[in-house]
Design a protein around this motif. Structure first.
Motif, PDB file in Angstrom:
ATOM      1  N   TYR A   1     -56.928  90.452 -13.145  1.00  0.00           N
ATOM      2  CA  TYR A   1     -56.038  91.403 -12.463  1.00  0.00           C
ATOM      3  C   TYR A   1     -56.417  92.743 -12.293  1.00  0.00           C
TER       4      TYR A   1
ATOM      5  N   ASN B   1     -55.475  86.444 -16.812  1.00  0.00           N
ATOM      6  CA  ASN B   1     -54.203  85.658 -16.744  1.00  0.00           C
ATOM      7  C   ASN B   1     -54.292  85.034 -18.029  1.00  0.00           C
ATOM      8  N   ASP B   2     -55.553  84.495 -18.693  1.00  0.00           N
ATOM      9  CA  ASP B   2     -55.324  83.687 -19.750  1.00  0.00           C
ATOM     10  C   ASP B   2     -56.499  84.251 -20.797  1.00  0.00           C
TER      11      ASP B   2
ATOM     12  N   ASP C   1     -53.560  90.563 -25.546  1.00  0.00           N
ATOM     13  CA  ASP C   1     -52.916  91.035 -24.243  1.00  0.00           C
ATOM     14  C   ASP C   1     -54.002  91.898 -23.568  1.00  0.00           C
TER      15      ASP C   1
ATOM     16  N   SER D   1     -58.199  84.383 -13.651  1.00  0.00           N
ATOM     17  CA  SER D   1     -57.924  85.129 -12.674  1.00  0.00           C
ATOM     18  C   SER D   1     -58.125  86.833 -13.143  1.00  0.00           C
TER      19      SER D   1
ATOM     20  N   LYS E   1     -57.540  93.079 -17.552  1.00  0.00           N
ATOM     21  CA  LYS E   1     -56.179  92.334 -17.804  1.00  0.00           C
ATOM     22  C   LYS E   1     -56.377  90.987 -16.829  1.00  0.00           C
TER      23      LYS E   1
END
Lengths: 236, 243, 303
Positions: C280, C232-233, C253, C278, C230
């Motif tokens: 996650y 951020n972009d 996603d 980033s 997961k």
């Protein structure tokens, strides 16, 4: 292939009581005459109709119902052999044609009915001789009338087999059969074009052979219609 | 018991029983219209004349034979894929199952009789009968014919539980029904033959001083006796049948 | 590859409902093909069409490279089948039941004893089938499907009604027939566990459509552990990984990594972080073959 199929069909009707009924039918018809002549022998003699001619008439008066009921019962038995456990899928998945399967069922039934008809001729002859009827024994007439009735009922055989094979609920062909029996019982009142009238060998021209010819021709036609319908149906 | 009867009715309602029931008025129309009506002298009530003819064929062949088809139909579901097991595993006694099937059957036969009555009216309209409708005689024969089938229904229910295939129980039915054609002509034998009773009890030309066209003794001994024999026989067979 | 069964856009419609829709079945020679799908998915309808019991609404079927419609009889001589619940004549004995079929095939009588031996019914040869248990009837059905030593054996839910030891017995029998006789076998089931140990190829059908067809190994691979990321972009991460020649599956996603060599994961994460993405979460997803199958069919069902 047809030969093989017929042999398997004869194997499948073992222990179903079908052979018993094949013998019982003609015996029943003659047994009715035994009762008839047993009770009314004096009356027949008195009326001067104690002869082979009237005896044969009496026998063939009952034959149409017996034959039609026999057809109803045998066709329904034949259909139930595969219908009961849904064995059609097994039979049709064998290397056989669908028309072959249908023809084999029809032929098996026709053979059983021919056996019945032969027995009817024999039993009638036997009881007639036992009665010591007036006049010489009309062998040819006896054979002729027994087989005429059989040929004239082939359309009913074709119709009953068709309906029995495609009905899941055997109540339907049997109810149709009851109609047939009632119609043949009222044969005298029926128009000549109704197939249930034909086994009575009665028509406006008084020519039984017409009923035989109609029986063969229309019998073949109904057979073909039934077979084609059977062939285009999916086996569930 | 009532709920069992309702469930029995629910089961057959979905089958083709409706067609079988409607065979009765069809047969009535057929024999009434095709059979002609003017075979009797003018003094005879037109309705009674037509009925004499119609009832004979109807009671001789149709009524006894159709009871067998109805009986086989009410047992049809149970003969398919373990239906008896399923039914008898419910909290019901076998006796009640047998009774409810029997009651359903005689009610169906009553429906058949009433539908046949309807066809008598239609036949009268078609032939343009002007005589008064002999209500009393007609009801006598409709109810009488119904009562006369009680033993036949009991035997056919027995046979339908015994045999899986329609053809087998129908054969038994035919074997007993066909001799009726002769039995009704015999004064000695006819009155004692259970399958001939529908003919006698629907015979509108019979003894009108009797309640049902036949003497009470005959009704009780022949119809009652054969009913007891077939009902108890079927009942006991069903008690012992392994499912 | 040589296909014993090959269908092309096979379709069957009942009224408005499509029971089978544009199915391209491919059964390779000599393999055991597992035909999977939930109840009512169209397996039996497909099989009925393969045997000529039903006419397809559309499409065609080739068996042994021949057109089924034109050469049905020739084809069926080399096919053995058991469709759904077994068909039998209750008033005949086991031997007589087989004899009715043997007569049609014209194989030697001895074959009856052989097939009864194979399914272990020799002891009840002369008993009426009426009294058989469901498992015995099922085995009799399998025996009849073997009478003609078929080249293609079609078994629709053959373990229905069998007890666990019976199931294992049938499974071993199928393996043996495939190995020793070189039979091509189509076996359908609604349970993956029944065929994952024996099938080489798998076809999964759901709501009448074939949603997966390949070797069982490919299906296994799809079911193996996966690492999902997961970030951020996703769009940028996607481009970065592609430009670095790294293998991954992308969606709006998530990023899933089919290979899970520890070093590879570390590399991918490093590249992403170095490019200011980033990260996650890094998660490991475990899926069994069974859940892959369930998911496949569930997606189609829209659950």
């Amino acid at each position: 292939m047809i030969g093989k199929l017929i042999r398997t069909d004869f194997m499948k009707i073992r222990r179903k009581g079908i052979w018993f009924l094949t013998v019982l039918g003609p015996f029943g018809v003659v047994a009715l005459q035994m009762v008839n002549y047993g009770l009314r022998k004096d009356w027949f003699i008195q009326q001067d109709i104690y002869s082979w001619f009237y005896y044969i008439r009496n026998v063939i008066a009952f034959t149409p119902f017996a034959l039609i009921l026999g057809i109803v019962i045998l066709t329904s038995f034949m259909a139930s052999i595969e219908n009961e456990t849904n064995a059609w899928k097994q039979v049709i998945a064998l290397p056989v044609t669908k028309w072959g399967v249908y023809l084999s069922k029809y032929t098996t039934l026709a053979i059983l009915l021919v056996v019945s008809t032969c027995l009817l001729t024999l039993f009638s002859l036997g009881f007639g001789m036992f009665l010591g009827l007036d006049g010489g024994i009309p062998y040819l007439d006896l054979i002729k009338y027994c087989f005429y009735t059989f040929f004239a009922s082939l359309p009913v055989l074709g119709l009953q087999l068709w309906v029995a094979l495609v009905s899941k609920n055997q109540g339907i062909p049997i109810t149709l059969g009851i109609f047939g029996v009632i119609l043949s019982y009222m044969a005298y009142f029926l128009p000549d074009w109704l197939i249930w009238k034909w086994p009575s060998l009665d028509n406006q021209w008084d020519e039984p052979i017409i009923n035989v010819c109609l029986g063969l021709a229309v019998g073949l036609a109904i057979y073909l219609v039934g077979m084609i319908d059977f062939m285009r149906r999916d086996v569930k | 018991m009532i709920s069992l009867l309702q469930s029995e009715w629910y089961k057959v309602r979905k089958s083709n029983i409706i067609y079988i029931l409607f065979a009765a008025p069809l047969v009535g129309l057929l024999i009434g219209i095709v059979g002609g009506s003017s075979v009797f002298p003018v003094e005879v009530n037109q309705w009674a004349g037509a009925l004499l003819m119609m009832n004979l064929t109807y009671a001789l062949l149709f009524l006894p034979l159709v009871t067998g088809v109805l009986a086989a139909t009410v047992c049809r579901y149970e003969h398919q894929a373990g239906g008896w097991k399923q039914l008898l595993a419910l909290p019901v006694t076998r006796g009640k199952v047998f009774m409810s099937k029997y009651l359903l059957l005689i009610m169906l036969v009553l429906v058949v009789q009433v539908l046949y009555l309807g066809s008598i009216f239609v036949v009268g309209i078609v032939h343009g009968f002007t005589d008064s409708f002999p209500m009393e005689i007609v009801w006598k024969s409709i109810l009488g014919g119904w009562v006369a089938t009680f033993p036949l229904v009991a035997l056919q229910l027995w046979m339908s539980i015994l045999f899986k295939s329609f053809a087998a129980s129908f054969s038994v039915n035919v074997i007993f029904t066909l001799p009726t054609i002769l039995a009704i002509n015999s004064e000695k034998f006819g009155p004692y033959y259970p399958w001939a009773q529908p003919v006698f009890m629907m015979n509108v030309g019979g003894d009108t001083s009797e309640f049902f066209f036949i003497p009470w003794e005959q009704l009780i001994t022949v119809v009652g006796g054969s009913f007891l024999l077939f009902f108890i026989g079927g009942f006991l067979y069903f008690q012992r049948k392994s499912v | 590859m040589e296909y014993i069964v090959e269908t092309n856009k096979l379709t069957k419609r009942f009224g408005k409902e499509y029971a089978v829709e544009a199915v391209d079945l491919r059964i390779p020679k000599g393999e055991i093909y597992g035909f999977l799908g939930p109840n009512g998915a169209g397996k039996t309808t497909t099989i009925r069409m393969l045997l000529g019991l039903m006419e397809p609404t559309l499409g065609n079927i080739k068996v042994f490279g021949k057109d089924l419609k034109r050469e049905r009889i020739g084809i069926l001589k080399k096919v053995g089948s058991l469709v759904e619940n077994p068909s039998y004549y209750p008033h005949l004995t086991a031997y007589e039941n087989l004899e009715t079929i043997r007569k049609i095939y014209g194989v030697p009588k001895k074959r009856i004893a052989d097939v009864l031996e194979i399914v272990r019914l020799s002891e009840v040869t002369n008993k009426k089938v009426k009294g058989f248990s469901l498992g015995m009837k099922q085995r009799l059905g399998i025996a009849s499907s073997l009478l003609n030593k078929p080249e293609l054996l079609i078994l629709d839910e053959p373990t229905n009604g069998l007890d666990p030891s019976g199931i294992i017995e049938i499974r071993n029998l199928i393996k043996r027939l495939s190995k020793e006789e070189g039979m091509t076998i189509l076996i359908s089931s609604h349970l993956l566990s029944e065929i994952d140990q024996i099938a080489d190829h798998v076809g999964v059908i759901s709501k009448g459509k074939m949603i997966f067809q390949d070797t069982i190994d490919v299906m296994r691979r799809q079911s193996q552990k996966k690492i999902s990321l997961k970030v951020n972009d996703y769009e940028r991460a996607n481009r970065i990984l592609i430009s670095n020649g790294m293998k991954a599956d992308f969606s709006i996603d998530s990023i899933t990594l089919p290979e899970h060599h520890d070093e590879d994961i570390a590399n991918i994460v490093r590249v992403l972080v170095e490019n200011n993405i980033s990260v996650y979460r890094i998660e490991e997803e475990k899926r069994s073959l069974e859940s892959t199958f369930l998911q496949m069919t569930a997606e189609e069902r829209g659950l």
